[in-house]
Design an enzyme around this catalytic site. Structure first.
Site, mmCIF file in Angstrom:
data_model
loop_
_atom_site.group_PDB
_atom_site.id
_atom_site.type_symbol
_atom_site.label_atom_id
_atom_site.label_comp_id
_atom_site.label_asym_id
_atom_site.label_seq_id
_atom_site.Cartn_x
_atom_site.Cartn_y
_atom_site.Cartn_z
ATOM 1 N N GLU A 167 -50.909 87.155 57.637
ATOM 2 C CA GLU A 167 -49.464 86.969 57.458
ATOM 3 C C GLU A 167 -48.770 88.332 57.438
ATOM 4 O O GLU A 167 -49.035 89.154 56.568
ATOM 5 C CB GLU A 167 -49.187 86.220 56.146
ATOM 6 C CG GLU A 167 -47.730 85.835 55.998
ATOM 7 C CD GLU A 167 -47.404 85.191 54.650
ATOM 8 O OE1 GLU A 167 -47.866 85.712 53.621
ATOM 9 O OE2 GLU A 167 -46.677 84.186 54.638
ATOM 10 N N CYS A 223 -41.814 81.871 54.564
ATOM 11 C CA CYS A 223 -43.168 81.316 54.561
ATOM 12 C C CYS A 223 -43.372 80.354 55.724
ATOM 13 O O CYS A 223 -44.472 80.212 56.230
ATOM 14 C CB CYS A 223 -43.414 80.614 53.242
ATOM 15 S SG CYS A 223 -42.172 79.367 52.887
ATOM 16 N N LYS A 277 -39.699 84.049 35.808
ATOM 17 C CA LYS A 277 -40.020 85.455 36.091
ATOM 18 C C LYS A 277 -39.764 85.676 37.576
ATOM 19 O O LYS A 277 -40.565 85.312 38.430
ATOM 20 C CB LYS A 277 -41.495 85.711 35.754
ATOM 21 C CG LYS A 277 -41.832 87.139 35.349
ATOM 22 C CD LYS A 277 -41.524 88.194 36.384
ATOM 23 C CE LYS A 277 -42.592 88.326 37.443
ATOM 24 N NZ LYS A 277 -42.174 89.235 38.547
ATOM 25 N N GLU A 323 -47.007 77.429 46.183
ATOM 26 C CA GLU A 323 -46.493 77.501 47.548
ATOM 27 C C GLU A 323 -46.777 78.900 48.049
ATOM 28 O O GLU A 323 -46.181 79.863 47.580
ATOM 29 C CB GLU A 323 -45.009 77.169 47.562
ATOM 30 C CG GLU A 323 -44.845 75.682 47.408
ATOM 31 C CD GLU A 323 -43.430 75.238 47.215
ATOM 32 O OE1 GLU A 323 -42.530 76.087 47.218
ATOM 33 O OE2 GLU A 323 -43.237 74.040 47.053
HETATM 34 P P1 NAD Z 1 -46.189 87.984 45.543
HETATM 35 O O1 NAD Z 1 -47.315 87.023 45.399
HETATM 36 O O2 NAD Z 1 -46.506 89.428 45.650
HETATM 37 O O3 NAD Z 1 -45.197 87.865 44.291
HETATM 38 C C1 NAD Z 1 -44.593 86.643 43.930
HETATM 39 C C2 NAD Z 1 -44.315 86.649 42.450
HETATM 40 O O4 NAD Z 1 -45.551 86.677 41.739
HETATM 41 C C3 NAD Z 1 -43.511 87.849 41.974
HETATM 42 O O5 NAD Z 1 -42.576 87.436 41.008
HETATM 43 C C4 NAD Z 1 -44.582 88.728 41.346
HETATM 44 O O6 NAD Z 1 -44.089 89.583 40.350
HETATM 45 C C5 NAD Z 1 -45.511 87.685 40.764
HETATM 46 N N1 NAD Z 1 -46.882 88.140 40.504
HETATM 47 C C6 NAD Z 1 -47.583 89.101 41.151
HETATM 48 N N2 NAD Z 1 -48.814 89.231 40.589
HETATM 49 C C7 NAD Z 1 -48.893 88.329 39.580
HETATM 50 C C8 NAD Z 1 -49.893 87.972 38.657
HETATM 51 N N3 NAD Z 1 -51.090 88.581 38.631
HETATM 52 N N4 NAD Z 1 -49.641 86.988 37.768
HETATM 53 C C9 NAD Z 1 -48.443 86.343 37.774
HETATM 54 N N5 NAD Z 1 -47.440 86.653 38.620
HETATM 55 C C10 NAD Z 1 -47.670 87.627 39.523
HETATM 56 O O7 NAD Z 1 -45.330 87.470 46.773
HETATM 57 P P2 NAD Z 1 -44.060 88.166 47.445
HETATM 58 O O8 NAD Z 1 -44.553 89.326 48.241
HETATM 59 O O9 NAD Z 1 -43.012 88.365 46.412
HETATM 60 O O10 NAD Z 1 -43.531 86.994 48.415
HETATM 61 C C11 NAD Z 1 -43.981 86.798 49.701
HETATM 62 C C12 NAD Z 1 -45.049 85.714 49.769
HETATM 63 O O11 NAD Z 1 -44.536 84.468 49.291
HETATM 64 C C13 NAD Z 1 -45.507 85.433 51.190
HETATM 65 O O12 NAD Z 1 -46.905 85.312 51.222
HETATM 66 C C14 NAD Z 1 -44.850 84.087 51.523
HETATM 67 O O13 NAD Z 1 -45.475 83.330 52.527
HETATM 68 C C15 NAD Z 1 -44.878 83.414 50.196
HETATM 69 N N6 NAD Z 1 -43.900 82.328 50.156
HETATM 70 C C16 NAD Z 1 -44.339 81.028 50.241
HETATM 71 C C17 NAD Z 1 -43.430 79.958 50.250
HETATM 72 C C18 NAD Z 1 -43.913 78.538 50.383
HETATM 73 O O14 NAD Z 1 -43.126 77.640 50.114
HETATM 74 N N7 NAD Z 1 -45.151 78.283 50.761
HETATM 75 C C19 NAD Z 1 -42.066 80.230 50.162
HETATM 76 C C20 NAD Z 1 -41.636 81.554 50.084
HETATM 77 C C21 NAD Z 1 -42.577 82.591 50.070
#
Ligand code: NAD
Length: 505
Positions: A399, A300, A191, A266
């Site tokens: 962040e 991230c 997804k 992550e």
């Molecule tokens: P997000 O958490 O909003 O969304 C990530 C994914 O989760 C999307 O596909 C979204 O549709 C899904 N999602 C949202 N709510 C959900 C739920 N209730 N149940 C299941 N899935 C759900 O994150 P974002 O804004 O897309 O990405 C940015 C974030 O990702 C930042 O916080 C960044 O630091 C983090 N990130 C971390 C790493 C790492 O390796 N630690 C790498 C890249 C990004």
């Protein structure tokens, strides 16, 4: 025609198919619309114009995909590792063959500049090759001898798994989660993030085109609160590999509780780069600038807090400000561009709001500090540096996930460590010093899953990747990935006719 114009024409050609036919889900090797026929639009952050209508999957679509992944599991898990290896190398070849298309589509869907996206496909292919080579040994275990007993451990794939990815560098990140799952023998339901669905669609097509059996990899687009949630709750899905925000990770943990889902998270970061006066300041400045302003600051592992020893604070922050002001912001397809538009107006607003928060908290804008009027009128933000900040400010604690750096002075090593650790996150840390003993001492106490000394983030795939505190649970990379996607099983063989207690005569 300028290079930019030429690239825009090329991108149009690559994007035409999405505009015409939209983005369908891919389930059991078939293109399918959402069960209820609904779609959503993905827009380009360059000009906010729609790129495609995307199938908006919900629980019924996830159920169909999970069943397809379950049906394909037995055969895929039973395939010898060396055959999986060959197939995954073919996928890597096919990714490389379409590297330009992937880069152009990713740049237009996410706003990431071609400068960095040109390598995204190659890094994706590398992820496939790395785990392909390890597929034959994924099941290997240990032999543990005991008196009268030989134990043999082995690993078996856990089952169909869910992979949920964010919108920052979505292509590369998806390969990073999916390649080890496939190498382990797991089947997948992916997804991708709703803000950036296009390259996930290319990826599954590429894999099936290279010979991946139907149903091994299923793609369901949709929103987190419906498709994402349904995936984390599905009984047939045994584990969730998730990359995204910390608060989403927390929701996923709750959603997965009833089905006892194994999770790998992550999550976010507020990573410090700590610069001591004895460091090579020019190199440290280049690295700090690279780690916050590359990939639009939407990474991230970005070094979003700059901690500098008092004696060199003014000189060092002036150096960083000077470099930040020279960074080219522009159209992501312009080969000279470093910073493109941020992913979406919603995210742009979040970043601009944080810039206002920083000003109202009393920090000084030493570079940037505003929206940038870029080509297409999209979500551009100038590379921003705040000086005179302290660690209690929201711009130092939360962040921002954009090109915004918060610089804080420190007196000595103890204070640097306190400030560095005084956040809820613990993903990465970057330490700059020429004192080796200090580097050992400091890294021992720095709360982060990954630390680089006198270096920016240089990823080496066999090393563990992941965070502590609110930055994550679990590690990717090397054998750590297999531990997540596989179950360890122990079989004990009796080697002597030992005495068995006789109960009941
Ligand atoms: P997000 O958490 O909003 O969304 C990530 C994914 O989760 C999307 O596909 C979204 O549709 C899904 N999602 C949202 N709510 C959900 C739920 N209730 N149940 C299941 N899935 C759900 O994150 P974002 O804004 O897309 O990405 C940015 C974030 O990702 C930042 O916080 C960044 O630091 C983090 N990130 C971390 C790493 C790492 O390796 N630690 C790498 C890249 C990004």
């Amino acid at each position: 025609m300028s290079k930019l114009q030429e690239n825009i024409e090329k991108a149009k050609a690559y994007l035409a198919r999405f505009k015409e036919a939209g983005v369908l889900n891919r389930i059991g090797g078939e293109d399918v619309a959402a069960a209820d026929g609904t779609t959503f639009e993905t827009i380009s952050p360059v000009d906010l114009q729609p790129l495609a209508k995307v199938a908006r999957g919900k629980a019924a679509d996830i159920d169909r995909a999970a069943k397809a992944a379950k049906a394909a599991f037995a055969d895929w898990a039973a395939m010898p590792g060396d055959q999986r290896k060959k197939l995954m190398h073919k996928i890597a070849d096919a990714i490389e063959a379409r590297a330009e298309e992937i880069a152009f589509v990713e740049a237009m869907d996410t706003g990431q500049s071609l400068k960095f996206m040109a390598k995204a496909a190659l890094r994706g292919a590398e992820n496939f090759r790395y785990f392909a080579d390890r597929a034959p040994e994924a099941r290997d275990g240990r032999s543990i001898r005991a008196p009268g007993q030989v134990n043999i451990t082995t690993r078996v794939p856990i089952g169909p798994v869910g992979v949920i990815t964010p919108w920052n560098t979505p292509f590369m990140l998806s390969t990073w989660k999916i390649a080890p799952a496939l190498a382990s023998g797991c089947t997948i339901v992916h997804k991708p993030a709703e803000f950036s669905p296009l390259t996930a669609r290319l990826l599954v097509e590429i894999a099936e085109g290279a010979g991946l059996p139907k149903g091994v990899w299923n793609l369901v687009n949709g929103f987190g609160e419906d498709a994402g949630k349904a995936l984390t709750e599905h009984l047939l899905i045994k584990a969730i590999g998730f990359v995204g925000e910390s608060r989403t990770g927390s929701m996923i943990m709750k959603q997965g509780a009833d089905t006892l889902k194994r999770v790998h998270f992550e999550l976010g970061g507020k990573n410090p780069v700590i610069v001591f006066a004895d460091a090579d300041l020019e190199r440290a400045a280049d690295a700090a600038v690279f780690m916050i302003y590359s990939l639009n600051g939407e990474r991230c592992t970005s070094s979003s807090r700059l901690l500098v020893e008092e004696g060199v604070y003014d000189r060092f922050t002036a150096l960083v400000a000077e470099k930040a002001k020279r960074i080219k912001v522009g159209h992501p397809l312009d080969p000279e561009t470093v910073i493109g538009p941020l992913i979406h107006p919603v995210h742009e607003k979040k970043v601009l709001d944080y810039i206002e928060i920083g000003k109202s908290e009393g920090a000084t804008v030493a570079a940037g500090g505003a929206k940038f009027a870029g080509p297409g009128g999209g979500c551009y933000v100038s590379p921003t540096l705040f000086t005179g900040a302290n660690n209690q400010m929201r711009i130092a604690q939360e962040e921002i996930f954009g090109p915004v750096l918060t610089a804080i002075p420190f007196k000595d090593e103890a204070e640097a460590l306190n400030i560095a650790n005084d956040v809820q996150y613990g993903l990465t840390g970057y330490l700059w010093t020429s004192d080796v003993t200090r580097a050992f001492r400091f890294t021992d106490h720095l709360e982060a899953g990954m630390i680089w000394v006198n270096s920016e983030n240089v990823r080496h795939l066999p090393t563990p990747f992941g965070g502590v505190k609110n930055s994550g649970i679990g590690r990717d990379g090397g054998d750590w990935s297999f531990d997540f996607y596989m179950e360890t099983k122990n079989v004990a063989f009796a080697t002597v006719p030992h005495a068995i207690q006789k109960l009941g005569g």
